[in-house]
Design a protein around this motif. Structure first.
Motif, PDB file in Angstrom:
ATOM      1  N   SER A  41       9.043  44.426   4.665  1.00 13.08           N
ATOM      2  CA  SER A  41       9.758  45.671   4.371  1.00 13.08           C
ATOM      3  C   SER A  41       9.623  46.695   5.492  1.00 13.08           C
ATOM      4  N   GLY A  42       8.704  46.425   6.443  1.00 15.23           N
ATOM      5  CA  GLY A  42       8.496  47.352   7.555  1.00 15.23           C
ATOM      6  C   GLY A  42       7.277  48.230   7.410  1.00 15.23           C
ATOM      7  N   ASP A  43       6.555  48.113   6.288  1.00 16.68           N
ATOM      8  CA  ASP A  43       5.355  48.921   6.056  1.00 16.68           C
ATOM      9  C   ASP A  43       4.144  48.198   6.660  1.00 16.68           C
ATOM     10  N   LYS A  44       4.004  48.287   7.979  1.00 15.22           N
ATOM     11  CA  LYS A  44       2.944  47.535   8.645  1.00 15.22           C
ATOM     12  C   LYS A  44       1.556  48.074   8.326  1.00 15.22           C
ATOM     13  N   ALA A  45       1.448  49.370   8.140  1.00 13.79           N
ATOM     14  CA  ALA A  45       0.141  49.952   7.807  1.00 13.79           C
ATOM     15  C   ALA A  45      -0.311  49.472   6.434  1.00 13.79           C
ATOM     16  N   GLY A  46       0.607  49.506   5.479  1.00 12.97           N
ATOM     17  CA  GLY A  46       0.271  49.021   4.145  1.00 12.97           C
ATOM     18  C   GLY A  46      -0.042  47.541   4.155  1.00 12.97           C
ATOM     19  N   PHE A  98      -3.607  42.740   3.825  1.00  9.74           N
ATOM     20  CA  PHE A  98      -4.111  41.532   4.474  1.00  9.74           C
ATOM     21  C   PHE A  98      -5.630  41.608   4.656  1.00  9.74           C
ATOM     22  N   ALA A  99      -6.134  42.787   4.955  1.00  6.84           N
ATOM     23  CA  ALA A  99      -7.580  42.960   5.156  1.00  6.84           C
ATOM     24  C   ALA A  99      -8.352  42.768   3.860  1.00  6.84           C
ATOM     25  N   ALA A 100      -7.668  42.900   2.723  1.00  7.31           N
ATOM     26  CA  ALA A 100      -8.325  42.741   1.421  1.00  7.31           C
ATOM     27  C   ALA A 100      -8.482  41.272   1.038  1.00  7.31           C
ATOM     28  N   VAL A 101      -7.861  40.366   1.805  1.00  5.77           N
ATOM     29  CA  VAL A 101      -7.976  38.927   1.530  1.00  5.77           C
ATOM     30  C   VAL A 101      -9.290  38.441   2.130  1.00  5.77           C
ATOM     31  N   LYS A 102     -10.139  37.822   1.321  1.00  2.00           N
ATOM     32  CA  LYS A 102     -11.520  37.553   1.746  1.00  2.00           C
ATOM     33  C   LYS A 102     -11.908  36.083   1.857  1.00  2.00           C
ATOM     34  N   THR A 103     -11.162  35.175   1.238  1.00  2.00           N
ATOM     35  CA  THR A 103     -11.637  33.784   1.191  1.00  2.00           C
ATOM     36  C   THR A 103     -10.704  32.837   1.949  1.00  2.00           C
ATOM     37  N   LEU A 126      -2.389  38.711  -0.419  1.00  2.00           N
ATOM     38  CA  LEU A 126      -1.668  38.064   0.677  1.00  2.00           C
ATOM     39  C   LEU A 126      -0.171  38.246   0.508  1.00  2.00           C
ATOM     40  N   HIS A 127       0.324  37.992  -0.701  1.00  2.00           N
ATOM     41  CA  HIS A 127       1.764  38.110  -0.947  1.00  2.00           C
ATOM     42  C   HIS A 127       2.211  39.571  -0.907  1.00  2.00           C
ATOM     43  N   LEU A 128       1.355  40.459  -1.362  1.00  2.00           N
ATOM     44  CA  LEU A 128       1.668  41.889  -1.263  1.00  2.00           C
ATOM     45  C   LEU A 128       1.808  42.275   0.209  1.00  2.00           C
ATOM     46  N   GLY A 129       0.882  41.800   1.039  1.00  2.00           N
ATOM     47  CA  GLY A 129       0.955  42.101   2.470  1.00  2.00           C
ATOM     48  C   GLY A 129       2.216  41.540   3.099  1.00  2.00           C
ATOM     49  N   ILE A 130       2.623  40.341   2.686  1.00  2.00           N
ATOM     50  CA  ILE A 130       3.846  39.745   3.229  1.00  2.00           C
ATOM     51  C   ILE A 130       5.058  40.602   2.860  1.00  2.00           C
ATOM     52  N   PRO A 144      -8.592  29.465   2.475  1.00  2.00           N
ATOM     53  CA  PRO A 144      -7.856  29.617   3.736  1.00  2.00           C
ATOM     54  C   PRO A 144      -6.875  30.778   3.731  1.00  2.00           C
ATOM     55  N   ARG A 145      -6.802  31.498   2.616  1.00  2.00           N
ATOM     56  CA  ARG A 145      -5.858  32.621   2.567  1.00  2.00           C
ATOM     57  C   ARG A 145      -6.246  33.709   3.566  1.00  2.00           C
ATOM     58  N   LEU A 146      -7.557  33.844   3.807  1.00  2.00           N
ATOM     59  CA  LEU A 146      -8.030  34.831   4.788  1.00  2.00           C
ATOM     60  C   LEU A 146      -7.380  34.573   6.144  1.00  2.00           C
ATOM     61  N   GLU A 147      -7.419  33.315   6.619  1.00  2.00           N
ATOM     62  CA  GLU A 147      -6.857  32.992   7.922  1.00  2.00           C
ATOM     63  C   GLU A 147      -5.334  33.138   7.932  1.00  2.00           C
ATOM     64  N   THR A 148      -4.695  32.776   6.803  1.00  2.00           N
ATOM     65  CA  THR A 148      -3.241  32.957   6.720  1.00  2.00           C
ATOM     66  C   THR A 148      -2.887  34.434   6.831  1.00  2.00           C
ATOM     67  N   ALA A 149      -3.665  35.276   6.164  1.00  2.00           N
ATOM     68  CA  ALA A 149      -3.441  36.724   6.262  1.00  2.00           C
ATOM     69  C   ALA A 149      -3.630  37.200   7.698  1.00  2.00           C
ATOM     70  N   GLN A 150      -4.608  36.631   8.386  1.00  2.00           N
ATOM     71  CA  GLN A 150      -4.842  37.029   9.778  1.00  2.00           C
ATOM     72  C   GLN A 150      -3.704  36.594  10.689  1.00  2.00           C
ATOM     73  N   LEU A 151      -3.095  35.451  10.390  1.00  2.00           N
ATOM     74  CA  LEU A 151      -1.929  35.032  11.177  1.00  2.00           C
ATOM     75  C   LEU A 151      -0.756  35.980  10.957  1.00  2.00           C
ATOM     76  N   TRP A 152      -0.554  36.397   9.723  1.00  2.78           N
ATOM     77  CA  TRP A 152       0.495  37.383   9.456  1.00  2.78           C
ATOM     78  C   TRP A 152       0.186  38.700  10.168  1.00  2.78           C
ATOM     79  N   THR A 153      -1.082  39.056  10.213  1.00  7.63           N
ATOM     80  CA  THR A 153      -1.473  40.273  10.924  1.00  7.63           C
ATOM     81  C   THR A 153      -1.206  40.127  12.416  1.00  7.63           C
TER      82      THR A 153
END
Length: 430
Positions: free
Chosen positions: A396-401, A406-411, A387-391, A413-422
């Motif tokens: 930094s502007g690397d949206k693909a990375g 973010f897709a690697a976050v699986k559980t 999650l923090h790596l995705g943030i 509530p971090r999963l939903e937080t990653a989806q909000l960042w996405t």
């Protein structure tokens, strides 16, 4: 038989759900109307109607009432009954409008409209292009009377008859919601929003807010979260983002329950979307990251809040935090020493902590490097690190990375937080 134009009478029901004022057009007085396929009225009906119509227009209800009673008594054909119902509907609308004007706060009894509407809907003389409008209005009466299953039937029939109105789909959804069938209502609303999007139009903002409110009230957490994401992408303003983030996890009885550490990543998203609203947001964010050993991030947040005028320069808590963070930053010194230790450690915990510190300093390149090191060494919460790596990558502007991380976050509530960042990455510029 005498005739009155069907086309002219089409204006009888030219109102929406809450419309009041209607008037029946002037009646035809020559044989040309009959040749054009107009209504064929019995002589007694025509005579009474010629009294009723101007009386209704003049709001002379005392004269109109007995004339309408004469029409009802004399009506033999569908055309007779049609003009009687059209005039009756117009009279009752005028009476309701007069009553409302006399006392705006008094309750309105629309049930008097049901009788003439039922006749107009069922009558073979009703113009085909008006039948759907009558049916929709009848559904509105049922809805206002809290007869929601009946309202659904009328609304769906109106739609099948070709009636179109910007509120029709939402009326069906609301009726379903009120019967307790929230999931079905949400599915219908989603289909309506998707259809609007496909047609190149944006569904009204109220659709999203209504769906979120109803889904959350029904404790349908997956549905609530899905609509929060859709809302953020469709209307990506700071206000929208704050509403979405607070509803998701910063308020009591949110979609998920978060601990303080997990809330930090939502505050980071609020900062990124410029949706930190007041001094309470800034101070809670700064205090949380400071107590997590991230003084540089806390100091940056406080200075942003002050520069934006959200934190008064005289705020005691802010001044204390600024002093504390300044001391901590001096005592900690540069992060390079921790970075070297992290490289030699057996697990990735120090690497992840040092990466968090670099993230707080907006040094995204170093943060990304150390998050990856932490993942490679192991011994860390992989969802938290990803999650923090995705943030860091997103900022930094690397949206693909970032999308991959973010897709690697699986559980939860971090999963939903990653989806909000996405969702933030995918949203158009506010």
């Amino acid at each position: 038989m005498k005739t009155i134009s069907k086309l002219a009478l089409a204006a009888v029901l030219a109102t929406g759900v809450s419309g009041m004022a209607l008037s029946v057009p002037a009646m035809a007085k020559d044989k040309k109307e009959e040749a054009k396929g107009g209504l064929k009225l019995s002589p007694e009906v025509l005579k009474a109607a010629q009294v009723a119509q101007p009386a209704i227009a003049a709001k002379d209800f005392a004269t109109a009432e007995p004339a309408l009673a004469q029409i009802d008594a004399a009506a033999k054909t569908d055309d007779d009954k049609y003009i009687g119902a059209a005039l009756r509907y117009d009279l009752e609308q005028q009476k309701l409008a007069a009553a409302q004007a006399a006392n705006p706060n008094a309750p309105i009894n629309e049930t008097v409209l049901a009788g003439p509407l039922d006749v107009l809907i069922a009558n073979p003389s009703t113009p085909a292009d008006m039948r759907g409008r009558y049916t929709y209005r009848r559904g509105a009466l049922a809805f206002n009377g809290k007869q929601y299953p009946v309202a659904i039937q009328y609304f769906q029939k109106a739609k099948a008859l070709g009636f179109t109105d910007p509120n029709l789909d939402l009326q069906i959804v609301k009726a379903k919601m009120e019967t307790g069938d929230v999931k079905s209502g949400l599915a219908d609303l989603d289909a309506s929003v998707t259809a609007s999007t496909t047609a190149g139009q944006k569904a009204p903002e109220d659709f999203y807010r209504y769906a979120i409110s109803k889904a959350n009230a029904a404790k349908l957490k997956p549905e609530t979260f899905a609509w929060l994401q859709k809302y953020a992408v469709a209307y990506p303003s700071p206000k929208t983002w704050r509403d979405v983030i607070v509803t998701f996890g910063l308020q009591q009885n949110g979609v998920v329950t978060l601990d303080e550490t997990q809330k930090i990543d939502l505050f980071r998203l609020m900062r990124q979307t410029k949706s930190l609203a007041d001094q309470n947001d800034y101070l809670e964010y700064a205090d949380s990251v400071n107590r997590r050993g991230l003084p540089s991030e806390a100091q940056a947040v406080l200075k942003e809040g002050m520069a934006a005028g959200k934190i008064p320069a005289t705020n005691t808590m802010a001044k204390t935090l600024l002093a504390d963070t300044g001391t901590a930053i001096r005592n900690d010194g540069p992060l390079s020493g921790l970075e070297k230790k992290a490289a030699s450690n057996a697990d990735g915990k120090l690497a992840a902590g040092t990466a968090d510190a670099y993230l707080g300093q907006d040094n995204y390149a170093k943060a990304i490097e150390l998050y990856r090191l932490a993942l490679s060494k192991g011994g860390v919460n992989a969802d938290d690190v990803n999650l923090h790596l995705g943030i860091a990558q997103a900022k930094s502007g690397d949206k693909a990375g970032a999308a991959t991380s973010f897709a690697a976050v699986k559980t939860t509530p971090r999963l939903e937080t990653a989806q909000l960042w996405t969702a933030w990455m995918n949203a158009p510029a506010a």
